[in-house]
Write a protein that holds these residues in place. Structure first.
Motif, PDB file in Angstrom:
ATOM      1  N   GLY A  91       6.881   1.416  -4.615  1.00 58.69           N
ATOM      2  CA  GLY A  91       7.899   1.294  -3.323  1.00 58.69           C
ATOM      3  C   GLY A  91       7.814   2.334  -2.211  1.00 58.69           C
ATOM      4  N   SER A  92       7.597   2.057  -1.156  1.00 58.20           N
ATOM      5  CA  SER A  92       8.193   3.334  -0.422  1.00 58.20           C
ATOM      6  C   SER A  92       9.955   3.578  -0.671  1.00 58.20           C
ATOM      7  CB  SER A  92       8.158   2.644   1.502  1.00 58.20           C
ATOM      8  OG  SER A  92       8.767   1.435   1.167  1.00 58.20           O
ATOM      9  N   ASN A  93      11.053   2.823  -1.457  1.00 59.73           N
ATOM     10  CA  ASN A  93      12.015   4.057  -1.610  1.00 59.73           C
ATOM     11  C   ASN A  93      11.401   4.734  -2.637  1.00 59.73           C
ATOM     12  OD1 ASN A  93      14.189   1.596  -0.644  1.00 59.73           O
ATOM     13  ND2 ASN A  93      12.329   0.667  -1.702  1.00 59.73           N
ATOM     14  N   GLU A  94      10.641   4.573  -4.088  1.00 59.98           N
ATOM     15  CA  GLU A  94      10.076   6.105  -4.127  1.00 59.98           C
ATOM     16  C   GLU A  94       9.757   6.911  -3.490  1.00 59.98           C
ATOM     17  OE1 GLU A  94       8.675   6.969  -8.614  1.00 59.98           O
ATOM     18  OE2 GLU A  94       7.288   6.194  -7.424  1.00 59.98           O
ATOM     19  N   ASN A 165      12.944  -1.623  12.998  1.00 59.46           N
ATOM     20  CA  ASN A 165      13.647  -1.282  12.428  1.00 59.46           C
ATOM     21  C   ASN A 165      14.567  -2.664  11.374  1.00 59.46           C
ATOM     22  OD1 ASN A 165      15.853   0.123  12.015  1.00 59.46           O
ATOM     23  ND2 ASN A 165      17.573  -0.892  13.122  1.00 59.46           N
ATOM     24  N   ASN A 166      14.849  -1.958  10.346  1.00 60.59           N
ATOM     25  CA  ASN A 166      15.840  -3.349   9.547  1.00 60.59           C
ATOM     26  C   ASN A 166      17.229  -2.908   9.136  1.00 60.59           C
ATOM     27  OD1 ASN A 166      16.448  -4.803   7.256  1.00 60.59           O
ATOM     28  ND2 ASN A 166      15.383  -3.988   5.643  1.00 60.59           N
ATOM     29  N   PRO A 167      17.837  -3.887   9.843  1.00 59.69           N
ATOM     30  CA  PRO A 167      17.927  -5.302   9.801  1.00 59.69           C
ATOM     31  C   PRO A 167      17.857  -5.657  11.156  1.00 59.69           C
ATOM     32  CG  PRO A 167      20.144  -4.076   9.650  1.00 59.69           C
ATOM     33  CD  PRO A 167      19.390  -3.476   9.264  1.00 59.69           C
ATOM     34  N   VAL A 190       8.549   8.268  10.019  1.00 60.15           N
ATOM     35  CA  VAL A 190       8.637   7.180  10.688  1.00 60.15           C
ATOM     36  C   VAL A 190       8.915   6.036   9.692  1.00 60.15           C
ATOM     37  CG1 VAL A 190       8.007   5.138  11.950  1.00 60.15           C
ATOM     38  CG2 VAL A 190       8.023   8.049  12.351  1.00 60.15           C
ATOM     39  N   ASP A 191       9.497   5.124   9.103  1.00 60.58           N
ATOM     40  CA  ASP A 191       9.754   4.354   8.535  1.00 60.58           C
ATOM     41  C   ASP A 191       9.002   2.689   9.005  1.00 60.58           C
ATOM     42  OD1 ASP A 191       9.848   2.459   5.776  1.00 60.58           O
ATOM     43  OD2 ASP A 191      11.686   2.073   5.358  1.00 60.58           O
ATOM     44  N   GLU A 192       7.616   2.229   8.329  1.00 60.32           N
ATOM     45  CA  GLU A 192       6.145   1.141   9.322  1.00 60.32           C
ATOM     46  C   GLU A 192       6.327   0.513   8.299  1.00 60.32           C
ATOM     47  OE1 GLU A 192       2.805   2.871  11.143  1.00 60.32           O
ATOM     48  OE2 GLU A 192       4.145   3.506  12.857  1.00 60.32           O
ATOM     49  N   ALA A 193       7.502  -0.285   7.501  1.00 63.32           N
ATOM     50  CA  ALA A 193       7.110  -0.848   6.769  1.00 63.32           C
ATOM     51  C   ALA A 193       7.267  -1.887   6.565  1.00 63.32           C
ATOM     52  CB  ALA A 193       8.763  -0.953   6.033  1.00 63.32           C
ATOM     53  N   TYR A 194       6.822  -2.556   8.501  1.00 59.36           N
ATOM     54  CA  TYR A 194       6.814  -4.368   9.018  1.00 59.36           C
ATOM     55  C   TYR A 194       5.906  -4.004   9.583  1.00 59.36           C
ATOM     56  CZ  TYR A 194      10.780  -4.989   6.651  1.00 59.36           C
ATOM     57  OH  TYR A 194      12.169  -5.845   4.939  1.00 59.36           O
ATOM     58  N   ALA A 195       4.939  -2.448   9.902  1.00 63.53           N
ATOM     59  CA  ALA A 195       4.360  -2.909  10.695  1.00 63.53           C
ATOM     60  C   ALA A 195       3.026  -3.703  11.029  1.00 63.53           C
ATOM     61  CB  ALA A 195       3.203  -0.811  10.467  1.00 63.53           C
ATOM     62  N   ARG A 219       4.930   3.403   4.397  1.00 58.01           N
ATOM     63  CA  ARG A 219       4.488   1.860   4.576  1.00 58.01           C
ATOM     64  C   ARG A 219       4.161   1.558   3.246  1.00 58.01           C
ATOM     65  NH1 ARG A 219       0.176   0.367   8.314  1.00 58.01           N
ATOM     66  NH2 ARG A 219       0.238   1.019  10.942  1.00 58.01           N
ATOM     67  N   THR A 220       4.372   0.361   3.573  1.00 59.91           N
ATOM     68  CA  THR A 220       4.207  -0.399   1.557  1.00 59.91           C
ATOM     69  C   THR A 220       3.529  -1.749   1.728  1.00 59.91           C
ATOM     70  OG1 THR A 220       5.943  -1.648   0.174  1.00 59.91           O
ATOM     71  CG2 THR A 220       6.121  -2.460   2.650  1.00 59.91           C
ATOM     72  N   MET A 221       2.871  -1.820   0.648  1.00 57.40           N
ATOM     73  CA  MET A 221       2.575  -3.099   0.490  1.00 57.40           C
ATOM     74  C   MET A 221       3.467  -4.103   0.142  1.00 57.40           C
ATOM     75  SD  MET A 221      -0.459  -1.889  -2.000  1.00 57.40           S
ATOM     76  CE  MET A 221      -1.673  -3.468  -1.496  1.00 57.40           C
ATOM     77  N   SER A 222       4.749  -3.947   0.331  1.00 60.63           N
ATOM     78  CA  SER A 222       5.974  -4.972  -0.548  1.00 60.63           C
ATOM     79  C   SER A 222       5.687  -6.288   1.019  1.00 60.63           C
ATOM     80  CB  SER A 222       6.912  -4.320  -0.320  1.00 60.63           C
ATOM     81  OG  SER A 222       6.779  -3.827  -1.676  1.00 60.63           O
ATOM     82  N   LYS A 223       5.745  -5.760   1.963  1.00 63.05           N
ATOM     83  CA  LYS A 223       5.955  -7.259   3.007  1.00 63.05           C
ATOM     84  C   LYS A 223       4.262  -7.556   3.408  1.00 63.05           C
ATOM     85  CE  LYS A 223      10.100  -5.276   2.404  1.00 63.05           C
ATOM     86  NZ  LYS A 223      10.586  -4.210   2.765  1.00 63.05           N
ATOM     87  N   ALA A 224       3.822  -7.396   4.409  1.00 58.61           N
ATOM     88  CA  ALA A 224       2.604  -8.385   4.808  1.00 58.61           C
ATOM     89  C   ALA A 224       1.836  -8.619   3.757  1.00 58.61           C
ATOM     90  CB  ALA A 224       2.229  -6.951   5.928  1.00 58.61           C
ATOM     91  N   ALA A 230       5.212  -6.184  -7.445  1.00 55.01           N
ATOM     92  CA  ALA A 230       3.457  -4.962  -8.373  1.00 55.01           C
ATOM     93  C   ALA A 230       4.288  -3.446  -7.684  1.00 55.01           C
ATOM     94  CB  ALA A 230       2.690  -4.947  -7.071  1.00 55.01           C
ATOM     95  N   ARG A 231       5.058  -3.128  -6.488  1.00 54.82           N
ATOM     96  CA  ARG A 231       5.658  -2.188  -6.368  1.00 54.82           C
ATOM     97  C   ARG A 231       5.193  -1.051  -5.860  1.00 54.82           C
ATOM     98  NH1 ARG A 231       8.633  -2.685  -4.300  1.00 54.82           N
ATOM     99  NH2 ARG A 231      10.093  -0.732  -4.373  1.00 54.82           N
ATOM    100  N   VAL A 232       4.376  -0.376  -4.890  1.00 56.24           N
ATOM    101  CA  VAL A 232       3.257   0.850  -4.518  1.00 56.24           C
ATOM    102  C   VAL A 232       3.544   0.346  -2.230  1.00 56.24           C
ATOM    103  CG1 VAL A 232       1.356   0.772  -3.186  1.00 56.24           C
ATOM    104  CG2 VAL A 232       1.724  -0.563  -5.618  1.00 56.24           C
TER     105      VAL A 232
HETATM  106  C1  LIG Z   1      11.518  -3.472   2.645  1.00 51.72           C
HETATM  107  C2  LIG Z   1      11.172  -2.432   2.803  1.00 51.72           C
HETATM  108  C3  LIG Z   1      10.469  -0.615   2.336  1.00 51.72           C
HETATM  109  C4  LIG Z   1       9.729  -1.526   1.269  1.00 51.72           C
HETATM  110  O1  LIG Z   1       9.935  -0.616   0.571  1.00 51.72           O
HETATM  111  P1  LIG Z   1       9.711  -0.503  -0.649  1.00 51.72           P
HETATM  112  O2  LIG Z   1       9.871   0.272  -2.212  1.00 51.72           O
HETATM  113  O3  LIG Z   1       8.294   0.157  -0.739  1.00 51.72           O
HETATM  114  O4  LIG Z   1      10.429  -2.367  -2.353  1.00 51.72           O
HETATM  115  C5  LIG Z   1      11.239   0.047   2.931  1.00 51.72           C
HETATM  116  N1  LIG Z   1      11.756   0.386   4.243  1.00 51.72           N
HETATM  117  C6  LIG Z   1      12.291  -0.298   4.476  1.00 51.72           C
HETATM  118  C7  LIG Z   1      12.779  -0.508   6.068  1.00 51.72           C
HETATM  119  C8  LIG Z   1      12.525  -2.153   4.226  1.00 51.72           C
HETATM  120  O5  LIG Z   1      12.334  -3.243   4.684  1.00 51.72           O
END
Ligand SMILES: *Cc1c(COP(=O)(O)O)cnc(C)c1O
Length: 369
Positions: A91-94, A165-167, A190-195, A219-224, A230-232
């Protein structure tokens, strides 16, 4: 059994609450910006086949350098990147936690612009890094002047820029990112989780990487990619950055199963991303129809919409939940956030909201903090 307060907990963790978006079993879950479309059967079969193969050698530690996965991710991102530029984690959190472990820590600070992703401040406290919440402009936008003003004032060791930006859903201009980079000697993430949900052709911060060795794009595979379970997550940066992250990662942090699943999914990028256009369409529909209902939605380049003009966010949240619809109360006065789901889910949400009958006067957006 004792209580948390009786334990010799680290001082900076006392009184904190963990990340806690509700995980409820409801018919329509639109609260954590997941891709609500499942992955196609044919792709699922390929992923299972790859994991079956990986199981045969699961007695051995996985490739510590996850070389093939880094190659797949570099190919996916393009922009002339190679595996040397890529890092990944659960996950991009890690990934962000590792960035703070390497470049933050006690005596150091990280600047973000509130309201923003709630995990940033929690990751900061977990790594002993001081979190500084800067502010935004009207409608939660962030101009180069406002952003660099904060950088000049607080001289942070890191800056986290969330785009979109989230939220709030609001994207950040490359001008703001470049200006922040020039204003600091620190690390800029730059957190592009939703790019992938942005307008097609909109430039990514990846285009800014050449010549900027302190710029990291996550970036993350969690969204798009519809791969949240899977946490990547991953980032692109100068190869020296990945060398820094090797100092703090746990050995073999990406399991052989995770690597196999992600590589197989990336081999089906087109199918995995097939629903992104659909989701963008539902996002635009949310913005249009929320406005018709008398709410004030913010512009969004992501798969969710923040909307203002909600007289009683808690009450509206509860009333929707009673109908099996879960949205997010992100704690911004007068606002709620909703994820763009399938067409049917989006219809259920809009119909239920209309049925609540609050056609309130539009309120100006209030800044949090
Ligand atoms: C959902 C989200 C993530 C993704 O987190 P993962 O650990 O990759 O699931 C990262 N940054 C933002 C801003 C998000 O909203």
């Amino acid at each position: 059994m004792t209580s948390l307060n009786d334990l010799p907990l680290r001082d900076n963790l006392r009184g904190l609450t963990p990340y806690g978006a509700p995980q409820l079993h409801v018919a329509v879950a639109l609260n954590v910006n997941e891709n609500t479309h499942g992955i196609p059967d044919a792709v699922a079969r390929d992923i299972v086949a790859a994991m079956t193969e990986a199981i045969r050698t699961i007695n051995r530690y996985p490739d510590r350098e996850f070389t093939e996965l880094r190659e797949s991710l570099a190919r996916y991102l393009g922009h002339g990147l190679t595996r040397e530029n890529i890092w990944a984690a659960n996950g991009s959190n890690e990934v962000l936690q590792q960035v703070l472990q390497a470049f933050g820590g006690p005596g150091r600070s990280v600047l973000g612009f509130a309201p923003t992703y709630s995990m940033y401040s929690l990751l900061a406290s977990g790594t002993g890094t001081r979190w500084i919440a800067g502010t935004r402009d009207a409608d939660f936008e962030l101009t180069p002047a406002t952003a660099t003003g904060w950088v000049d004032t607080v001289s942070p060791d890191l800056v986290f820029l969330c785009s979109p930006n989230n939220p709030t859903g609001t994207p950040l201009s490359l001008d703001t990112i470049a200006a922040v980079y020039d204003a600091t000697d620190g690390v800029v993430v730059v957190d592009e989780a939703y790019a992938e949900f942005g307008p097609s052709g909109a430039p990514s911060a990846l285009t800014l990487l050449p010549g900027r060795e302190r710029l990291l794009v996550s970036r993350t595979m969690s969204k798009a990619f519809a791969f949240a379970g899977a946490r990547v997550g991953y980032l692109a940066a100068d190869p020296a950055v990945t060398d820094a992250l090797r100092l703090v990662r746990l050995p073999y942090h990406l399991s052989a199963l995770t690597q196999a699943a992600a590589i197989a999914a990336l081999a089906h990028t087109a199918e995995m991303l097939a629903m992104v256009d659909d989701i963008r369409g539902q996002r635009d529909r949310l913005v249009a129809e929320l406005a018709v209902l008398g709410y004030s939605p913010l512009r969004s380049a992501s798969n969710f919409v923040l909307f203002g003009g909600v007289d009683d966010p808690r009450g509206t949240f509860e009333a929707l939940l009673a109908e099996g619809i879960l949205v997010r109360d992100v704690g911004i006065p007068g606002h709620l956030r909703v994820t763009a789901g399938t067409e049917a889910e989006t219809s259920v949400f809009l119909t239920a909201l209309a049925g609540l009958g609050q056609h309130s006067v539009v309120q100006p957006n209030k800044l949090l903090e």
